[in-house]
Each structure stands twice: as structure tokens, then as C-alpha cells.
Design a protein around this motif. Structure first.
Motif, short mmCIF file in Angstrom:
data_model
loop_
_atom_site.label_atom_id
_atom_site.label_comp_id
_atom_site.label_asym_id
_atom_site.label_seq_id
_atom_site.Cartn_x
_atom_site.Cartn_y
_atom_site.Cartn_z
N HIS A 51 -25.14 13.25 35.57
CA HIS A 51 -26.54 13.34 35.18
C HIS A 51 -26.71 14.51 34.21
CE1 HIS A 51 -30.84 14.34 35.53
NE2 HIS A 51 -31.03 13.09 35.94
N PRO A 52 -27.47 14.35 33.12
CA PRO A 52 -27.57 15.42 32.12
C PRO A 52 -27.98 16.77 32.69
CG PRO A 52 -28.62 13.41 31.31
CD PRO A 52 -28.26 13.16 32.74
N TYR A 53 -28.75 16.77 33.78
CA TYR A 53 -29.22 18.03 34.35
C TYR A 53 -28.74 18.23 35.78
CZ TYR A 53 -32.06 18.27 30.17
OH TYR A 53 -32.47 18.32 28.86
N TYR A 54 -27.57 17.69 36.09
CA TYR A 54 -27.02 17.84 37.44
C TYR A 54 -26.81 19.32 37.78
CZ TYR A 54 -23.93 17.56 41.46
OH TYR A 54 -23.37 17.72 42.70
N SER A 98 -32.51 5.93 28.32
CA SER A 98 -32.32 4.74 29.13
C SER A 98 -31.05 4.84 29.96
CB SER A 98 -32.26 3.50 28.23
OG SER A 98 -32.03 2.33 28.98
N ARG A 99 -29.98 5.33 29.35
CA ARG A 99 -28.72 5.47 30.07
C ARG A 99 -28.77 6.58 31.11
NH1 ARG A 99 -24.84 4.89 24.71
NH2 ARG A 99 -25.10 2.63 24.46
N SER A 100 -29.55 7.62 30.83
CA SER A 100 -29.65 8.74 31.77
C SER A 100 -30.50 8.39 32.99
CB SER A 100 -30.26 9.95 31.07
OG SER A 100 -29.46 10.39 30.00
N CYS A 101 -31.51 7.54 32.79
CA CYS A 101 -32.51 7.31 33.84
C CYS A 101 -32.24 6.06 34.66
CB CYS A 101 -33.90 7.20 33.22
SG CYS A 101 -34.49 8.74 32.46
N GLY A 138 -23.64 -4.57 26.17
CA GLY A 138 -22.29 -4.06 26.14
C GLY A 138 -22.20 -2.55 26.12
N ALA A 139 -23.31 -1.87 26.22
CA ALA A 139 -23.26 -0.40 26.19
C ALA A 139 -22.82 0.13 27.52
CB ALA A 139 -24.64 0.15 25.84
N GLU A 140 -21.91 1.11 27.49
CA GLU A 140 -21.47 1.73 28.74
C GLU A 140 -22.58 2.63 29.25
OE1 GLU A 140 -17.62 3.46 28.72
OE2 GLU A 140 -16.86 2.10 27.19
N ARG A 141 -22.74 2.66 30.59
CA ARG A 141 -23.85 3.40 31.17
C ARG A 141 -23.38 4.46 32.15
NH1 ARG A 141 -28.37 0.77 29.81
NH2 ARG A 141 -29.57 2.07 31.21
#
Length: 440
Positions: free
Chosen positions: A135-138, A382-385, A405-408
Motif C-alpha cells: 500500500h502506498p502509505y503502509y 484505482s490500483r492503490s484503492c 490486463g493491468a497488474e494490480r
């Protein structure tokens, strides 16, 4: 006429759906269940490329922002610029603020220019989020009790000469109803739990709400409501908006309520905003009530009890605002001589509209023209949340393009995002037409 009829049909359908969900009386069915799809605006499925009318495209823009957040509980946030859209003069501009980005989203109005970040823990907690440690703010949230925080960094374009207020205003509420008894009880309980000099008003109701300058509902206080304020002088780099300020030196004056104590902090903040330097950069952070207000779940947490905010506004967003009212003669109690907070007397420096994606807010496309943020920020958010959200870009022909096809997992694109975000310098939105997407 066609747009009017379509909009009316869409609202009637949405209203009938909402009534069906509310038959139980407690509003709990408005919330997403695991695996459920987010509530949709029932706009007609029209094709025709450029023939799509502006109102139809506006509804689709908001729906795309919802879709990007998937079925998990998340936050929809917008900066209301205060300006009307040239193509829709009766609507205010609402610029999307994708959440949990690692670079600020540009904002500007007549009185303030800068950038903003909304950051929050996943609704189930950091360990239960789909990104886990990625997570970006872990690292930021892991040893903090706060559940969310929002930060603003920028410069004043006008030096305030009146009193500044920060808080919540209900701009989109239906005031054609009396104040509920339950709301009155909750006010009494809530006011006992705070130590601030609050101004709270239910606003003008029923017939009084139809007056030209009727008062809206307010819960506001002075600038000491910010938990931390950093003032950086011209010629010095301000702190990174996404950084961790704790225990680290920063350039400029660093004021933090927890470290200074409320009395000393309030005095220092008052002195700062009595004489604002237009060349200084202000970094303002707010998180103080995040343990009480669950924005993602749309709940109030009071005395170990959860109270659904849908009981008060199940179809209305909140507006987190900072505004100025010219000072009026003081009375003996040192309060503002004219306490009513009328829209005609205000200058809005900040206006952030937000709500949980589990709430419908179906009337908003008729009052606001919605804009996308920069595509890179929309995709990153979108990928972060969400693990289930589907990011869709809007083409000029009105058709949608899936982000398939985007990696999440939040890892494979970090380098690209970091390098791009490092190149972004906040500046006047007017000077960067590429960052201000056209309404879609």
C-alpha cells in the motif's frame, strides 16, 4: 429538451431504487456487501459518439470514477473550484481528486493555488487490504491510529483580511425538512466531546430555506482545526506533500497542535493568518477526527457505538471547506458580532466535496460538471484503492477504453509512477492545459 427528459428519467429511476432499499427504515441496505457492485447511476445506455450530450457524458464521468474504486469501500473526492462551466453555466466545476496517490493533485480557484493528497487505510485495515505491505502509505499508517488524512500545499492568491473558518458545510442537502429529533440529540452528545470554539447551525429549513441568502448547515471552527501547518518562505523548498513529517526537520515554521498544546498552537496559528505572505508556501494537514468519522464506511464512531451517517445525509456529500468572512464588530464575549455564516459573505479558499462510494448522491450530476484528474493519477489511484475496480479512460468520441490486463499488485509500475511524479511541479492550473482535462 432531450437532455432534460433523460436526466429526469434517470433521477426518478434512481429515486425509486433508493426507496425500495429504504423499506427497512434504517438505511443499512445502502451499504455495499462483499462482492456487491457499487451503486450505479441508471443513465440510459446511449451511443452516438460526439452526439452524446453534455449531461449524459457528465453522468458517465462520475460513473467511471466509481467504477475505478471497485466493490471495496472507498472515497470519492472533488475540488469544487467555485467557477461555473462555460458549457453548463448552471453547474460548478468539480475536479476529481484520486485518493492514495503519491503525488498531489493540482487545485486552483480565485484565492488559492496548490495541490492536495487524500490518503487513507483500506477499510478492513492495512493488513487486509489487497496490496498489503505494498500500500502506498503502509509505512506511514502502520504505527498511527488515524485512519485517514488529507493534506493541502500551496499559496494564497489573496491575503485574508477577515476571519478564516475551517470545517464542514452541507451545500447539497435537502433543506425542505425540519431538523430530526435524533439529530438534535446527537448534537448535544457531540458538542460535549470537543474543546473547540465551534459554530454549529442546522441551517434555515422549510420556508426559510427558500430565501435568497438562506444559511446552510455548518460545523466550523477557526484555523486551529488543522492538525499541522508548515509555512515555507519563498526560495526554500517546501516538504514533499507525500512525506512523513514526524521527527524530521522541515524548512520554515512548523506548527503541530499535538506537540504545542491547543492554547499555544491556536495563538501561533492566529498570528500566522493575521498577516499572510502571498509568497510563502503553506502545507496544511488534517486528521484529528479520523478516529471518530469513518468516511469510507460512512459512519460516526461515538462511545464505542457506530451511527450510520446515512441517517442524516444518505444522498448528500460533505464539503470540507476553508473560507473567509469579513470581521464584524466584536461583542463582549469576543465572538463574531454576526454569527450567521451566509454564502453571500464568504470567500472560499478551499472546497473539497467527498462521500463514500457506498452512497448514491444521485443529484450531483445536475449541480456539478465533473472533470478527470491527470490520467496517470487516475490509474495509480484505482490500483492503490481497489482489487476489483476497473479503470476506464474516456476518449474524445465518448466511448470508454478498459484498462484491461493491468497488474494490480502495486509493484510493477512503481518506478514509472515515481519518475513521472517526480517530474510534476505544481503550478497554476491555468498555465497547464494538459492537466485540466476537458469534461467527458
Amino acid at each position: 429538451m432531450r437532455a432534460c427528459c433523460l436526466s429526469r428519467k434517470w433521477e426518478e429511476d434512481a429515486e425509486s431504487n433508493c426507496e425500495a432499499k429504504n423499506n427497512g427504515g434504517d438505511g443499512d441496505d445502502l451499504w455495499l456487501r462483499p462482492g456487491d457492485a457499487p451503486p450505479r447511476f441508471d443513465a440510459p445506455d446511449l451511443s452516438g459518439g460526439d452526439e452524446l450530450m453534455q449531461d449524459e457524458k457528465n453522468i458517465r464521468t462520475l460513473q467511471r470514477h466509481r467504477n475505478a474504486l471497485g466493490t471495496e469501500r472507498n472515497l470519492l473526492a472533488y475540488h469544487v473550484s467555485g467557477s461555473s462551466d462555460p458549457s453548463s453555466p448552471n453547474k460548478q466545476q468539480a475536479h476529481h481528486i484520486p485518493c492514495n496517490t503519491t503525488e498531489g493533485v493540482l487545485i486552483e480557484n480565485e484565492f488559492f493555488v496548490g495541490k492536495v493528497i487524500f490518503m487513507y487505510k483500506p477499510h478492513g485495515g492495512l493488513e487486509k487490504g489487497h496490496l498489503g505491505h505494498n500500500h502506498p502509505y503502509y509505512r506511514y499508517f502502520r504505527d498511527r491510529k488515524r485512519f485517514w488524512e488529507f493534506r493541502v500545499q500551496g499559496r494564497f492568491k489573496r491575503a485574508p483580511t477577515g476571519d478564516l473558518y475551517v470545517g464542514i458545510v452541507l451545500k447539497d442537502f435537502n433543506y425542505n425538512q425540519a431538523v430530526a429529533r435524533y439529530s438534535t440529540w446527537l448534537k448535544g452528545v457531540g458538542m460535549k466531546l470537543v474543546n473547540y470554539d465551534l459554530y454549529m447551525s442546522w441551517g434555515d429549513r422549510l420556508e426559510a430555506a427558500n430565501r435568497p441568502d438562506a444559511e446552510l448547515s455548518h460545523l466550523v471552527t477557526n484555523m486551529a482545526a488543522w492538525d499541522q501547518i508548515i509555512i515555507t518562505p519563498k526560495g526554500v523548498d517546501p516538504p514533499l506533500l507525500q512525506g512523513d513529517f514526524r521527527g524530521k526537520p522541515v524548512n520554515g515554521q512548523n506548527l503541530e497542535r499535538k506537540e504545542m498544546g491547543l492554547a499555544a498552537y491556536a495563538k501561533a496559528v492566529d498570528e500566522v493568518f493575521r498577516c499572510v505572505n502571498l509568497e510563502d508556501t503553506f502545507t496544511m494537514c488534517f486528521w484529528g477526527v479520523s478516529e471518530v468519522i469513518d468516511l469510507l464506511g460512512w459512519d460516526l464512531k461515538m462511545m464505542k457505538t457506530r451511527i450510520s451517517m446515512a441517517r442524516f445525509f444518505d444522498d448528500d456529500p460533505l464539503h470540507g471547506v476553508m473560507y473567509e468572512i469579513e470581521r464584524s464588530p466584536r461583542r463582549e464575549d469576543e465572538t463574531n458580532g454576526e454569527r450567521r455564516q451566509l454564502e453571500s459573505t464568504k470567500r472560499y479558499y478551499l472546497d473539497f466535496m467527498f462521500w463514500s462510494n457506498s452512497v448514491m448522491c444521485r443529484r450531483l450530476p445536475q449541480a456539478y460538471q465533473f472533470y478527470d484528474a491527470a490520467e496517470e493519477l487516475e490509474r495509480f489511484s484505482s490500483r492503490s484503492c481497489s482489487a476489483t475496480g476497473k479503470y476506464e479512460t474516456a476518449r474524445s468520441d465518448g466511448q470508454l477504453h478498459d484498462d484491461t490486463g493491468a497488474e494490480r499488485d502495486g509493484t510493477n509500475n512503481q518506478g514509472g509512477w515515481t519518475s513521472w511524479m517526480g517530474a510534476v511541479k505544481w503550478s497554476s492550473i491555468r498555465g497547464r492545459s494538459a492537466d485540466k482535462s476537458s469534461p467527458t
